[in-house]
Design a protein around this motif. Structure first.
Motif, PDB file in Angstrom:
ATOM      1  N   ALA A 143      38.394  -9.964  33.732  1.00 52.88           N
ATOM      2  CA  ALA A 143      39.528  -9.165  34.198  1.00 52.88           C
ATOM      3  C   ALA A 143      39.895  -8.095  33.179  1.00 52.88           C
ATOM      4  O   ALA A 143      40.161  -6.938  33.536  1.00 52.88           O
ATOM      5  CB  ALA A 143      40.725 -10.070  34.480  1.00 52.88           C
ATOM      6  N   MET A 144      39.893  -8.462  31.897  1.00 49.09           N
ATOM      7  CA  MET A 144      40.234  -7.480  30.866  1.00 49.09           C
ATOM      8  C   MET A 144      39.184  -6.379  30.775  1.00 49.09           C
ATOM      9  O   MET A 144      39.524  -5.204  30.613  1.00 49.09           O
ATOM     10  CB  MET A 144      40.405  -8.178  29.512  1.00 49.09           C
ATOM     11  CG  MET A 144      41.720  -8.914  29.370  1.00 49.09           C
ATOM     12  SD  MET A 144      42.092  -9.407  27.657  1.00 49.09           S
ATOM     13  CE  MET A 144      41.186 -10.938  27.563  1.00 49.09           C
ATOM     14  N   ILE A 145      37.920  -6.740  30.872  1.00 50.60           N
ATOM     15  CA  ILE A 145      36.860  -5.727  30.804  1.00 50.60           C
ATOM     16  C   ILE A 145      36.984  -4.746  31.960  1.00 50.60           C
ATOM     17  O   ILE A 145      36.779  -3.532  31.802  1.00 50.60           O
ATOM     18  CB  ILE A 145      35.470  -6.399  30.809  1.00 50.60           C
ATOM     19  CG1 ILE A 145      35.265  -7.197  29.518  1.00 50.60           C
ATOM     20  CG2 ILE A 145      34.363  -5.362  30.950  1.00 50.60           C
ATOM     21  CD1 ILE A 145      34.008  -8.057  29.519  1.00 50.60           C
ATOM     22  N   ALA A 146      37.349  -5.239  33.137  1.00 52.74           N
ATOM     23  CA  ALA A 146      37.477  -4.378  34.313  1.00 52.74           C
ATOM     24  C   ALA A 146      38.708  -3.483  34.258  1.00 52.74           C
ATOM     25  O   ALA A 146      38.775  -2.465  34.958  1.00 52.74           O
ATOM     26  CB  ALA A 146      37.526  -5.237  35.585  1.00 52.74           C
ATOM     27  N   ALA A 201      32.252  -3.884  39.505  1.00 52.73           N
ATOM     28  CA  ALA A 201      31.337  -4.163  40.601  1.00 52.73           C
ATOM     29  C   ALA A 201      31.329  -5.662  40.924  1.00 52.73           C
ATOM     30  O   ALA A 201      31.332  -6.068  42.091  1.00 52.73           O
ATOM     31  CB  ALA A 201      29.936  -3.681  40.242  1.00 52.73           C
ATOM     32  N   GLN A 202      31.346  -6.485  39.897  1.00 53.11           N
ATOM     33  CA  GLN A 202      31.349  -7.936  40.085  1.00 53.11           C
ATOM     34  C   GLN A 202      32.609  -8.402  40.802  1.00 53.11           C
ATOM     35  O   GLN A 202      32.572  -9.342  41.597  1.00 53.11           O
ATOM     36  CB  GLN A 202      31.225  -8.626  38.727  1.00 53.11           C
ATOM     37  CG  GLN A 202      30.998 -10.124  38.811  1.00 53.11           C
ATOM     38  CD  GLN A 202      30.701 -10.720  37.441  1.00 53.11           C
ATOM     39  OE1 GLN A 202      30.318 -10.023  36.512  1.00 53.11           O
ATOM     40  NE2 GLN A 202      30.886 -12.032  37.314  1.00 53.11           N
ATOM     41  N   LEU A 203      33.734  -7.710  40.540  1.00 57.49           N
ATOM     42  CA  LEU A 203      35.005  -8.093  41.152  1.00 57.49           C
ATOM     43  C   LEU A 203      35.309  -7.325  42.436  1.00 57.49           C
ATOM     44  O   LEU A 203      36.359  -7.535  43.047  1.00 57.49           O
ATOM     45  CB  LEU A 203      36.141  -7.875  40.142  1.00 57.49           C
ATOM     46  CG  LEU A 203      36.128  -8.801  38.929  1.00 57.49           C
ATOM     47  CD1 LEU A 203      37.150  -8.347  37.890  1.00 57.49           C
ATOM     48  CD2 LEU A 203      36.405 -10.247  39.338  1.00 57.49           C
ATOM     49  N   PRO A 224      30.671  -8.292  23.278  1.00 57.71           N
ATOM     50  CA  PRO A 224      29.869  -7.076  23.061  1.00 57.71           C
ATOM     51  C   PRO A 224      30.727  -5.972  22.446  1.00 57.71           C
ATOM     52  O   PRO A 224      31.927  -5.876  22.714  1.00 57.71           O
ATOM     53  CB  PRO A 224      29.419  -6.694  24.476  1.00 57.71           C
ATOM     54  CG  PRO A 224      30.476  -7.258  25.374  1.00 57.71           C
ATOM     55  CD  PRO A 224      30.929  -8.534  24.716  1.00 57.71           C
ATOM     56  N   LEU A 225      30.099  -5.142  21.626  1.00 59.07           N
ATOM     57  CA  LEU A 225      30.836  -4.032  21.020  1.00 59.07           C
ATOM     58  C   LEU A 225      31.259  -3.024  22.088  1.00 59.07           C
ATOM     59  O   LEU A 225      32.326  -2.406  21.985  1.00 59.07           O
ATOM     60  CB  LEU A 225      29.975  -3.360  19.950  1.00 59.07           C
ATOM     61  CG  LEU A 225      30.652  -2.267  19.112  1.00 59.07           C
ATOM     62  CD1 LEU A 225      31.877  -2.817  18.378  1.00 59.07           C
ATOM     63  CD2 LEU A 225      29.672  -1.653  18.121  1.00 59.07           C
ATOM     64  N   PHE A 226      30.440  -2.867  23.116  1.00 59.40           N
ATOM     65  CA  PHE A 226      30.746  -1.914  24.193  1.00 59.40           C
ATOM     66  C   PHE A 226      30.711  -2.648  25.534  1.00 59.40           C
ATOM     67  O   PHE A 226      29.667  -2.762  26.166  1.00 59.40           O
ATOM     68  CB  PHE A 226      29.736  -0.756  24.188  1.00 59.40           C
ATOM     69  CG  PHE A 226      29.683  -0.021  22.881  1.00 59.40           C
ATOM     70  CD1 PHE A 226      30.718   0.817  22.492  1.00 59.40           C
ATOM     71  CD2 PHE A 226      28.605  -0.194  22.019  1.00 59.40           C
ATOM     72  CE1 PHE A 226      30.682   1.487  21.275  1.00 59.40           C
ATOM     73  CE2 PHE A 226      28.549   0.476  20.810  1.00 59.40           C
ATOM     74  CZ  PHE A 226      29.594   1.317  20.431  1.00 59.40           C
ATOM     75  N   PRO A 227      31.850  -3.186  25.980  1.00 61.56           N
ATOM     76  CA  PRO A 227      31.898  -3.940  27.239  1.00 61.56           C
ATOM     77  C   PRO A 227      31.549  -3.061  28.443  1.00 61.56           C
ATOM     78  O   PRO A 227      31.800  -1.854  28.452  1.00 61.56           O
ATOM     79  CB  PRO A 227      33.350  -4.413  27.318  1.00 61.56           C
ATOM     80  CG  PRO A 227      33.860  -4.331  25.915  1.00 61.56           C
ATOM     81  CD  PRO A 227      33.148  -3.181  25.290  1.00 61.56           C
ATOM     82  N   ASP A 228      30.992  -3.682  29.469  1.00 61.76           N
ATOM     83  CA  ASP A 228      30.529  -2.972  30.663  1.00 61.76           C
ATOM     84  C   ASP A 228      31.633  -2.977  31.726  1.00 61.76           C
ATOM     85  O   ASP A 228      31.696  -3.860  32.578  1.00 61.76           O
ATOM     86  CB  ASP A 228      29.259  -3.649  31.188  1.00 61.76           C
ATOM     87  CG  ASP A 228      28.677  -2.952  32.409  1.00 61.76           C
ATOM     88  OD1 ASP A 228      29.192  -1.885  32.800  1.00 61.76           O
ATOM     89  OD2 ASP A 228      27.716  -3.494  32.986  1.00 61.76           O
ATOM     90  N   LYS A 229      32.505  -1.958  31.667  1.00 58.28           N
ATOM     91  CA  LYS A 229      33.603  -1.894  32.632  1.00 58.28           C
ATOM     92  C   LYS A 229      33.085  -1.717  34.059  1.00 58.28           C
ATOM     93  O   LYS A 229      33.549  -2.387  34.988  1.00 58.28           O
ATOM     94  CB  LYS A 229      34.560  -0.750  32.287  1.00 58.28           C
ATOM     95  CG  LYS A 229      35.717  -0.629  33.280  1.00 58.28           C
ATOM     96  CD  LYS A 229      36.487   0.670  33.143  1.00 58.28           C
ATOM     97  CE  LYS A 229      37.405   0.672  31.954  1.00 58.28           C
ATOM     98  NZ  LYS A 229      38.310   1.861  31.957  1.00 58.28           N
ATOM     99  N   ALA A 230      32.121  -0.832  34.239  1.00 58.63           N
ATOM    100  CA  ALA A 230      31.596  -0.582  35.587  1.00 58.63           C
ATOM    101  C   ALA A 230      30.988  -1.852  36.169  1.00 58.63           C
ATOM    102  O   ALA A 230      31.184  -2.171  37.351  1.00 58.63           O
ATOM    103  CB  ALA A 230      30.560   0.545  35.544  1.00 58.63           C
ATOM    104  N   GLY A 231      30.251  -2.591  35.351  1.00 61.99           N
ATOM    105  CA  GLY A 231      29.656  -3.836  35.822  1.00 61.99           C
ATOM    106  C   GLY A 231      30.702  -4.866  36.187  1.00 61.99           C
ATOM    107  O   GLY A 231      30.561  -5.588  37.191  1.00 61.99           O
ATOM    108  N   ALA A 232      31.766  -4.958  35.388  1.00 58.53           N
ATOM    109  CA  ALA A 232      32.840  -5.911  35.678  1.00 58.53           C
ATOM    110  C   ALA A 232      33.540  -5.558  36.982  1.00 58.53           C
ATOM    111  O   ALA A 232      33.848  -6.437  37.794  1.00 58.53           O
ATOM    112  CB  ALA A 232      33.832  -5.933  34.521  1.00 58.53           C
TER     113      ALA A 232
END
Length: 383
Positions: free
Chosen positions: A262-265, A179-181, A169-177
Motif C-alpha cells: 500500500a505504501m509503495i503504491a 497494477a497489482q492493486l 529496495p532502494l527504488f520501489p516499483d510504484k507502477a507495479g504496486a
C-alpha cells in the motif's frame, strides 16, 4: 569443543533478527549450538527452544502485571538452563524489559552478554544508558547515532545497520504496486495507517477518515488505501468510515495486511508514529505523522523526552523532514493540508525522496553479517 550461544527473542521482529543472525553465524561456526527462547524462524535455523517467544509477549502494563509470576518463572528456568549449558555468550534480542534483567544476572556470573537492538536511549531523559551498562558487555545498534551516545557512558556499541534497509529496495516499483492493486496509474493515492494496535486505531480512525473526506473534495480522483493487521482494527476503521457519511468521491479500500504494498503504491502516507514511519521513509514515500494519546500520558512523555521529534525520519535527520501533528494538532484539517502539500509540490517531494535515499544507504549495512562479526569478536575475547 563447540561454541554454545544462548539467545532470547521476545516477539516476531526479534525472532526474524535472531534467525538471520543464527544463519550468519552457522556459516562461520558450523558446529555451534544455539539455545534459548525464540519463534518459528529461529527454530528453523537450528535454535533449541526452551520456550516459545510468544510467551514473553505482553500487551501493556496491566497484562505484564497479570503475567508477572509466569514471566518470573520463565526467567528462573532460563537462567538455570543457561548456567547448566555452560554457555559462552548470551544474546538478548530486543525485549529490553525481560532481556536486560537476564543479562544483568548472567553478567554477574561472568557470562558475557550482548544486547541486540538498542533501546531508544536517544529519546529519553535519565540514566537508561547506565542501566544498560550494568547488563550488557556490548550493544548492537540499528542506527548510526547510537554508538556515540553509549561511548559517553563507557558502553561498547557497534552500528550494524537496520534489517529493513537490507530488505527494502532502494527504488520501489510504484507502477507495479498499483497494477497489482488495480489502481489507476495517474490518480493520487494516499495510504491511511492509523496504527497496529486497537487503542491507536480508536484514537485516530475518525480523524484519518475525516481527513480523507477533506482531501477527496480537493482531489476528485484520489484513492485511499487503509491496510490493517487484525479483524478488530478493521472493524473499528469500517465503523469510522460508516459514521463519516462519505460521498462517492471518498474511496477508501480497507486491506488486511500488505502495508508495504500500500505504501509503495501511494503518493503520500498518513500514519501513526512508530516503525511505520521508518518503513515509509525506506520506501521513499512522503508522509505526515499524526498521533494522539491521553492528555495525562502526553504530559508525562513531554517531560521525559528531550528530543523535539517523535518520528524516526526526523530523529535520524535531526531536523523536521516530515510534519508531526500531535495531540491538539492531530486534527483532520491540518492533516489534509500537510498531505496536500506533498501531493501538490513535486519539488518538495523530490527533495524529500532524495533525503530518504541517503538515509536508506546509510542504514543498509548487511545487518546480519555485521552482527555476526561482533559476536565472533566477543567469542574470541575481544570487546
Amino acid at each position: 569443543m563447540a561454541v554454545t550461544i544462548a539467545l532470547v527473542a521476545g516477539e516476531a521482529s526479534g525472532d526474524q533478527l535472531g534467525a538471520r543472525l543464527i544463519a550468519a553465524l552457522k556459516a562461520r561456526l558450523p558446529d555451534a549450538r544455539f539455545l534459548g527462547i525464540g519463534g518459528a524462524q529461529m527454530r528453523e535455523e537450528g535454535l533449541v527452544a526452551w520456550h516459545d517467544s510468544e510467551r514473553l509477549a505482553v500487551n501493556g502494563f496491566g497484562d505484564a502485571l497479570r503475567r508477572l509470576p509466569e514471566l518470573l518463572a520463565i526467567r528462573r528456568d532460563l537462567l538455570r538452563r543457561i548456567v547448566d549449558a555452560d554457555v559462552d555468550l548470551f544474546i538478548g534480542i530486543d525485549a529490553p524489559d525481560f532481556n536486560l534483567g537476564v543479562e544483568r544476572r548472567l553478567k554477574k556470573r561472568g557470562i558475557r552478554t550482548l544486547h541486540y537492538v538498542s533501546p531508544s536511549i536517544w529519546a529519553w531523559r535519565g540514566g537508561r544508558a547506565r542501566k544498560i551498562k550494568r547488563s550488557a558487555d556490548h550493544v548492537l545498534c540499528l542506527f548510526p547515532c547510537e554508538p556515540e551516545l553509549y561511548a559517553k557512558h563507557g558502553v561498547a556499541a557497534t552500528f550494524v545497520g537496520h534489517p529493513l534497509a537490507d530488505e527494502f529496495p532502494l527504488f520501489p516499483d510504484k507502477a507495479g504496486a498499483r497494477a497489482q492493486l488495480g489502481l489507476p496509474a495517474e490518480s493520487a493515492v494516499v495510504a491511511l495507517m492509523p496504527g497496529s494496535r486497537i487503542g491507536e486505531v480508536e484514537a485516530l480512525a475518525d480523524h484519518f477518515v475525516s481527513c480523507a473526506k477533506i482531501l477527496a473534495g480537493r482531489f476528485p480522483d484520489i484513492r485511499f488505501l487503509a491496510p490493517v493487521l487484525s479483524r478488530e482494527t478493521r472493524d473499528r476503521l469500517a465503523q469510522a468510515i460508516a459514521s463519516a457519511q462519505l460521498d462517492a468521491n471518498t474511496r477508501i479500500t480497507i486491506m488486511i495486511g500488505h502495508s508495504h504494498l500500500a505504501m509503495i503504491a501511494a503518493d503520500a502516507v498518513l500514519l501513526a508514529s512508530g516503525t511505520a514511519a521508518l518503513e515509509a521513509a525506506l520506501l521513499k514515500r512522503p508522509m505526515v505523522v499524526a498521533y494522539r494519546i491521553s492528555r495525562f500520558s502526553y504530559w508525562i512523555l513531554k517531560r521525559l523526552m528531550y528530543l523535539p521529534w517523535v518520528s524516526l525520519p526526523n530523529i535520524l535527520a535531526r531536523e523536521a523532514l516530515v510534519p508531526e501533528l500531535l495531540q491538539d494538532d492531530c486534527e483532520p484539517g491540518k492533516m489534509a493540508e500537510a498531505l496536500a502539500h506533498w501531493l501538490g509540490d513535486s519539488t518538495a517531494t523530490g527533495l524529500l525522496i532524495d533525503r530518504f535515499e541517503t538515509l536508506h544507504k546509510t542504514l543498509a549495512r548487511d545487518n546480519a553479517r555485521r552482527a555476526a562479526e561482533v559476536v565472533l569478536a566477543m567469542l574470541a575475547g575481544r570487546p
